[in-house]
Design an enzyme around this catalytic site. Structure first.
Site, PDB file in Angstrom:
ATOM      1  CB  SER A  12      -0.949   0.104   1.186  1.00 23.88           C
ATOM      2  OG  SER A  12      -1.428   1.498   1.435  1.00 23.88           O
ATOM      3  CG  HIS A  71      -9.205   0.407  -1.069  1.00 25.49           C
ATOM      4  ND1 HIS A  71      -8.730   0.182   0.190  1.00 25.49           N
ATOM      5  CD2 HIS A  71     -10.367   0.205  -0.999  1.00 25.49           C
ATOM      6  CE1 HIS A  71      -9.626  -0.081   1.006  1.00 25.49           C
ATOM      7  NE2 HIS A  71     -10.814   0.056   0.393  1.00 25.49           N
ATOM      8  CG  MET A  73     -11.356   3.371   1.552  1.00 24.15           C
ATOM      9  SD  MET A  73      -9.784   3.255   2.326  1.00 24.15           S
ATOM     10  CE  MET A  73      -8.627   3.470   1.049  1.00 24.15           C
ATOM     11  CG  MET A 142     -11.653  -2.524   4.473  1.00 22.36           C
ATOM     12  SD  MET A 142     -10.174  -2.106   3.762  1.00 22.36           S
ATOM     13  CE  MET A 142      -9.586  -1.225   4.854  1.00 22.36           C
ATOM     14  N   GLY A 147      -9.181   4.370   6.309  1.00 23.61           N
ATOM     15  CA  GLY A 147      -8.957   5.658   6.708  1.00 23.61           C
ATOM     16  C   GLY A 147      -7.745   5.921   7.187  1.00 23.61           C
ATOM     17  CG  PHE A 148      -6.372   6.975   9.810  1.00 25.23           C
ATOM     18  CD1 PHE A 148      -5.569   7.991   9.401  1.00 25.23           C
ATOM     19  CD2 PHE A 148      -7.554   6.849  10.166  1.00 25.23           C
ATOM     20  CE1 PHE A 148      -6.518   9.227   9.476  1.00 25.23           C
ATOM     21  CE2 PHE A 148      -8.266   7.867  10.315  1.00 25.23           C
ATOM     22  CZ  PHE A 148      -7.874   9.064  10.072  1.00 25.23           C
ATOM     23  N   GLY A 149      -3.498   4.307   7.636  1.00 25.59           N
ATOM     24  CA  GLY A 149      -2.570   2.985   7.743  1.00 25.59           C
ATOM     25  C   GLY A 149      -1.940   2.996   9.097  1.00 25.59           C
ATOM     26  N   GLY A 150      -1.364   1.828   9.228  1.00 30.30           N
ATOM     27  CA  GLY A 150      -0.490   1.406  10.447  1.00 30.30           C
ATOM     28  C   GLY A 150      -1.424   1.126  11.845  1.00 30.30           C
ATOM     29  CB  SER A 203       3.209  -0.152   8.539  1.00 33.32           C
ATOM     30  OG  SER A 203       1.915   0.553   8.541  1.00 33.32           O
TER      31      SER A 203
HETATM   32  C1  DX5 Z   1      -6.579   1.547   5.254  1.00 31.94           C
HETATM   33  C2  DX5 Z   1      -5.980   1.397   3.801  1.00 31.94           C
HETATM   34  C3  DX5 Z   1      -4.817   0.164   3.848  1.00 31.94           C
HETATM   35  C4  DX5 Z   1      -3.624   0.513   4.664  1.00 31.94           C
HETATM   36  C5  DX5 Z   1      -2.789  -0.455   5.002  1.00 31.94           C
HETATM   37  O1  DX5 Z   1      -7.780   2.348   4.890  1.00 31.94           O
HETATM   38  O2  DX5 Z   1      -7.253   0.876   3.072  1.00 31.94           O
HETATM   39  O3  DX5 Z   1      -4.355  -0.182   2.502  1.00 31.94           O
HETATM   40  O4  DX5 Z   1      -3.006   1.757   4.037  1.00 31.94           O
HETATM   41  O5  DX5 Z   1      -1.855  -0.306   5.703  1.00 31.94           O
HETATM   42  P1  DX5 Z   1      -1.077  -0.909   6.694  1.00 31.94           P
HETATM   43  O6  DX5 Z   1      -0.542  -2.120   6.166  1.00 31.94           O
HETATM   44  O7  DX5 Z   1      -0.131  -0.010   7.564  1.00 31.94           O
HETATM   45  O8  DX5 Z   1      -2.055  -1.383   7.744  1.00 31.94           O
HETATM   46 ZN    ZN Z   2      -6.464  -0.174   0.997  1.00 31.31          ZN
END
Ligand code: DX5
Ligand code: ZN
Length: 224
Positions: A12, A71, A73, A142, A147-150, A203
């Site tokens: 990602s 993807h 969102m 999901m 909304g966020f990575g990590g 991440s």
């Molecule tokens: C979250 C994203 C994911 C995310 C994955 O809304 O769809 O793709 O960036 O990141 P990690 O692997 O850091 O959870």
């Molecule tokens: Zn994604």
């Protein structure tokens, strides 16, 4: 069941250095990535804003041979999904709650010549796939709230993956199943075992110095 389709790793790019996006993408592709996962967020469907159409267009040019897994969102996927295909997406995956007519969104993506995916949030039931599965190319579960990575992997995703695989078998449908969020070497084996074909990892790849090692660690854990 799990060796039915080849395992693919999709970094990602949300976790990459956006100032060097083209370089980062080519680096993970050289390091063994199968797809590039592009997280588009609009600040309405999810509480974050990331990247949009012009960035996908640039990525298409910077990585002409890459499989761009986009993807979205966002609200109004009906309106925007076809534009992401025109921008260069090979696959567009959308959230059904955001669409007034999810089946029409799938049709619009296919009409433009790309693959269509359906993304289900952690609390979204599998019912959505009942009458859509046979028209889909991919189902994304999901494993974090979008909304966020990590974020940390939500454990109930494993049970949901098994339930999805059973449902798909009962429907006689064979599509790729993707898992997105909190994927890392310590959970990749369980995720693969439960039935995932495509593992998204942000991440766990971009926050490591050695991308090839990071991808190999996930792949080995998943296949081990
Ligand atoms: C979250 C994203 C994911 C995310 C994955 O809304 O769809 O793709 O960036 O990141 P990690 O692997 O850091 O959870
Ligand atoms: Zn994604």
């Amino acid at each position: 069941m799990t060796d039915r389709r080849p395992l693919r790793i999709a970094p990602s790019i949300l976790a990459s250095d956006f100032a060097r996006l083209g370089e980062e993408c080519n680096a993970v592709l050289e390091a063994g990535a199968d797809w590039l996962h592009v997280d588009v967020m609009d600040g309405h469907y999810v509480p974050n804003i990331t990247i949009g159409l012009p960035v996908v267009e640039s990525l298409r040019k910077a990585c002409p041979d890459a499989f761009l897994d986009v993807h979205i969102m966002i609200e109004k996927p009906d309106e925007f999904a076809p534009l992401f295909v025109e921008a260069g997406a090979d696959l567009v995956c959308f959230h059904p709650e955001a669409s007034d007519h999810p089946h029409r969104t799938v049709q619009k993506i296919h009409e433009k010549g790309a693959k269509a995916g359906l993304a289900l949030n952690p609390a979204t039931p599998l019912d959505w796939v009942e009458y859509l599965a046979e028209d889909l190319d991919l189902i994304l579960l999901m494993s974090v709230n979008p909304g966020f990575g990590g974020q940390a992997f939500i454990p109930s995703t494993i049970r949901k993956l098994r339930d999805l695989r059973n449902k798909l078998s009962a429907l006689g449908v064979d599509v790729d199943v993707q898992v997105d969020g909190g994927v890392k070497p310590t959970n990749a084996g369980d995720i693969r075992q439960a039935g995932a074909d495509v593992l998204v990892a942000g991440s766990a790849i971009f926050k490591r110095d050695d991308y090839a090692q990071a991808i190999a660690d996930i792949r080995n854990a998943a296949e081990g």
